[in-house]
Design a protein around this motif. Structure first.
Motif, PDB file in Angstrom:
ATOM      1  N   THR A 193       2.910  -0.447   7.259  1.00  0.00           N
ATOM      2  CA  THR A 193       1.461  -0.459   7.064  1.00  0.00           C
ATOM      3  C   THR A 193       0.802   0.234   8.253  1.00  0.00           C
ATOM      4  O   THR A 193       1.455   0.542   9.243  1.00  0.00           O
ATOM      5  N   TYR A 194      -0.494   0.451   8.134  1.00  0.00           N
ATOM      6  CA  TYR A 194      -1.209   1.249   9.133  1.00  0.00           C
ATOM      7  C   TYR A 194      -2.454   0.509   9.594  1.00  0.00           C
ATOM      8  O   TYR A 194      -3.109  -0.183   8.812  1.00  0.00           O
ATOM      9  N   CYS A 206       4.491   8.618  17.623  1.00  0.00           N
ATOM     10  CA  CYS A 206       3.861   8.709  16.297  1.00  0.00           C
ATOM     11  C   CYS A 206       2.662   9.647  16.309  1.00  0.00           C
ATOM     12  O   CYS A 206       1.837   9.607  17.223  1.00  0.00           O
ATOM     13  N   MET A 207       2.551  10.492  15.271  1.00  0.00           N
ATOM     14  CA  MET A 207       1.410  11.385  15.144  1.00  0.00           C
ATOM     15  C   MET A 207       0.502  10.981  13.981  1.00  0.00           C
ATOM     16  O   MET A 207      -0.422  11.695  13.628  1.00  0.00           O
ATOM     17  N   GLY A 208       0.797   9.830  13.387  1.00  0.00           N
ATOM     18  CA  GLY A 208      -0.093   9.285  12.368  1.00  0.00           C
ATOM     19  C   GLY A 208      -0.029   9.933  11.002  1.00  0.00           C
ATOM     20  O   GLY A 208      -0.961   9.799  10.207  1.00  0.00           O
ATOM     21  N   CYS A 209       1.064  10.617  10.683  1.00  0.00           N
ATOM     22  CA  CYS A 209       1.149  11.296   9.387  1.00  0.00           C
ATOM     23  C   CYS A 209       1.328  10.320   8.224  1.00  0.00           C
ATOM     24  O   CYS A 209       0.991  10.612   7.097  1.00  0.00           O
ATOM     25  N   ARG A 210       1.923   9.155   8.515  1.00  0.00           N
ATOM     26  CA  ARG A 210       2.143   8.082   7.542  1.00  0.00           C
ATOM     27  C   ARG A 210       3.110   8.464   6.424  1.00  0.00           C
ATOM     28  O   ARG A 210       3.105   7.879   5.349  1.00  0.00           O
ATOM     29  N   ALA A 250      -0.797  -4.932   8.551  1.00  0.00           N
ATOM     30  CA  ALA A 250      -0.785  -4.694   9.987  1.00  0.00           C
ATOM     31  C   ALA A 250      -0.912  -5.977  10.798  1.00  0.00           C
ATOM     32  O   ALA A 250      -0.526  -6.010  11.973  1.00  0.00           O
ATOM     33  N   GLY A 251      -1.419  -7.034  10.198  1.00  0.00           N
ATOM     34  CA  GLY A 251      -1.569  -8.298  10.908  1.00  0.00           C
ATOM     35  C   GLY A 251      -0.570  -9.355  10.511  1.00  0.00           C
ATOM     36  O   GLY A 251      -0.564 -10.462  11.063  1.00  0.00           O
ATOM     37  N   HIS A 252       0.292  -9.027   9.542  1.00  0.00           N
ATOM     38  CA  HIS A 252       1.296  -9.984   9.053  1.00  0.00           C
ATOM     39  C   HIS A 252       2.556  -9.204   8.702  1.00  0.00           C
ATOM     40  O   HIS A 252       2.591  -8.484   7.700  1.00  0.00           O
ATOM     41  N   ASN A 300      -8.249   0.375  13.333  1.00  0.00           N
ATOM     42  CA  ASN A 300      -8.187   0.826  14.721  1.00  0.00           C
ATOM     43  C   ASN A 300      -8.490   2.323  14.759  1.00  0.00           C
ATOM     44  O   ASN A 300      -7.624   3.147  14.469  1.00  0.00           O
ATOM     45  N   ALA A 301      -9.711   2.671  15.135  1.00  0.00           N
ATOM     46  CA  ALA A 301     -10.143   4.068  15.068  1.00  0.00           C
ATOM     47  C   ALA A 301      -9.582   4.923  16.198  1.00  0.00           C
ATOM     48  O   ALA A 301      -9.452   6.141  16.048  1.00  0.00           O
ATOM     49  N   LEU A 302      -9.220   4.327  17.320  1.00  0.00           N
ATOM     50  CA  LEU A 302      -8.809   5.104  18.485  1.00  0.00           C
ATOM     51  C   LEU A 302      -7.299   5.227  18.633  1.00  0.00           C
ATOM     52  O   LEU A 302      -6.777   6.313  18.883  1.00  0.00           O
ATOM     53  N   THR A 303      -6.582   4.125  18.501  1.00  0.00           N
ATOM     54  CA  THR A 303      -5.127   4.158  18.718  1.00  0.00           C
ATOM     55  C   THR A 303      -4.395   3.440  17.581  1.00  0.00           C
ATOM     56  O   THR A 303      -3.669   2.472  17.819  1.00  0.00           O
ATOM     57  N   PRO A 304      -4.569   3.899  16.349  1.00  0.00           N
ATOM     58  CA  PRO A 304      -3.898   3.224  15.230  1.00  0.00           C
ATOM     59  C   PRO A 304      -2.391   3.404  15.285  1.00  0.00           C
ATOM     60  O   PRO A 304      -1.891   4.423  15.754  1.00  0.00           O
TER      61      PRO A 304
END
Length: 304
Positions: free
Chosen positions: A158-159, A142-146, A85-87, A163-167
């Motif tokens: 990646t996920y 996005c609904m975060g189903c991954r 998520a950072g690279h 980020n607990a609130l707006t991943p």
């Protein structure tokens, strides 16, 4: 309706459902001509492992950015890395083939598939293939189903678990904003000091790759990675050694969505499950809850 007639109805409905599935499986699915899409050709033989592309990518995408000098640290090559998520892109080091002492470096990022499995798996179209070649992500959908993370044959999305609130799902975008405004090259391509990456139309990049291989058969393996893998990709590679030695997966030519969508469309056409499925489930429920006339005590209860 007695049990015998009920089974006749179910048989007819099941046959209709199978016929619908077969008809959809036989439908030809056109995924278009992607020669005019933008793409990038990476010549692995020219990469020197400087990691400047990593810095440029972080800077362009407003990811955690450290001074450029910190990317000269070669200790990161001691372990294999994946984008996170950072690279959005990372460079890995591999031993040279045929006993060569010089190592080989390979940059990894989203391949921007012509027929992306991540987009096919997404239930809300948060990931979509754009006409210019990029596969981009819309966080508002996005609904975060991954599911995209599971579907990708290159294990790229990646996920933001931190980020607990707006991943969000994060990955390389092929610098969508840059290539959409006058066809400006992605940041990683622009900064490369050895010009090991070439930005252009996919059809032109394939011709360039074939020309290099033809003119230097002793330098390159006769394979353009991404030309046919999983239906083709916008990011292409040529190399001096087999791609499996560079941790690029060996994949079939058929795009995964061609198989999965045929099955899905046959069963869930227009997002309405065939009535036969409901009928079967309802019938099973009726069978298992049908009163047993021979059950002791029931006759007395009926007479009463």
């Amino acid at each position: 309706m007695n049990r015998r007639n009920w089974f006749k109805v179910i048989g007819a409905a099941g046959a209709a459902c199978l016929a619908e599935t077969e008809a959809n499986a036989n439908e030809s699915v056109s995924i278009g001509d992607f020669d005019d899409c933008f793409g990038v050709l990476t010549d692995i033989t020219q990469c020197i492992g400087c990691r400047k592309c990593e810095w440029a990518c972080n800077n362009q995408n407003k990811l955690p950015v450290q001074p450029l000098a910190t990317f000269e640290n070669k200790s990161v090559f001691q372990e294999h890395r994946r984008p996170d998520a950072g690279h959005y892109t990372v460079v890995n080091q591999y031993p040279g083939s045929n006993g060569e002492e010089k190592p080989v470096w390979c940059k990894v990022q989203c391949m921007h598939c012509n027929d992306p499995a991540c987009a096919s798996a997404c239930l809300v179209s948060a990931l979509e293939k754009q006409p210019n070649g990029a596969v981009i992500y819309d966080a508002s959908r996005c609904m975060g189903c991954r599911y995209c993370m599971v579907a990708c044959p290159f294990q790229i999305p990646t996920y933001e678990y931190h980020n607990a609130l707006t991943p969000q799902v994060r990955k390389c975008t092929l610098c969508y904003e840059r290539i959409s405004t006058g066809g400006q090259a992605p940041a990683c391509v622009t900064i490369c000091p050895t010009e090991c990456m070439t930005f252009g139309r996919r059809g032109d990049l394939l011709q360039l790759a074939k020309s290099r291989i033809e003119k230097n058969p002793e330098r390159y393996v006769n394979h353009i990675y991404g030309e046919h893998e999983v239906g083709g990709t916008s990011w292409l590679y040529i190399s001096s050694q087999p791609f499996t030695e560079l941790n690029l997966p060996e994949l079939p030519e058929e795009a995964p969505p061609r198989l999965t969508e045929e099955i899905q469309h046959g069963i869930f056409r227009y997002f309405i499950p065939p009535i036969a499925l409901y009928a079967v489930l309802g019938g099973i429920t009726c069978l298992y809850h049908e009163p047993d006339e021979n059950k002791p005590g029931e006759e007395g209860q009926q007479d009463a």
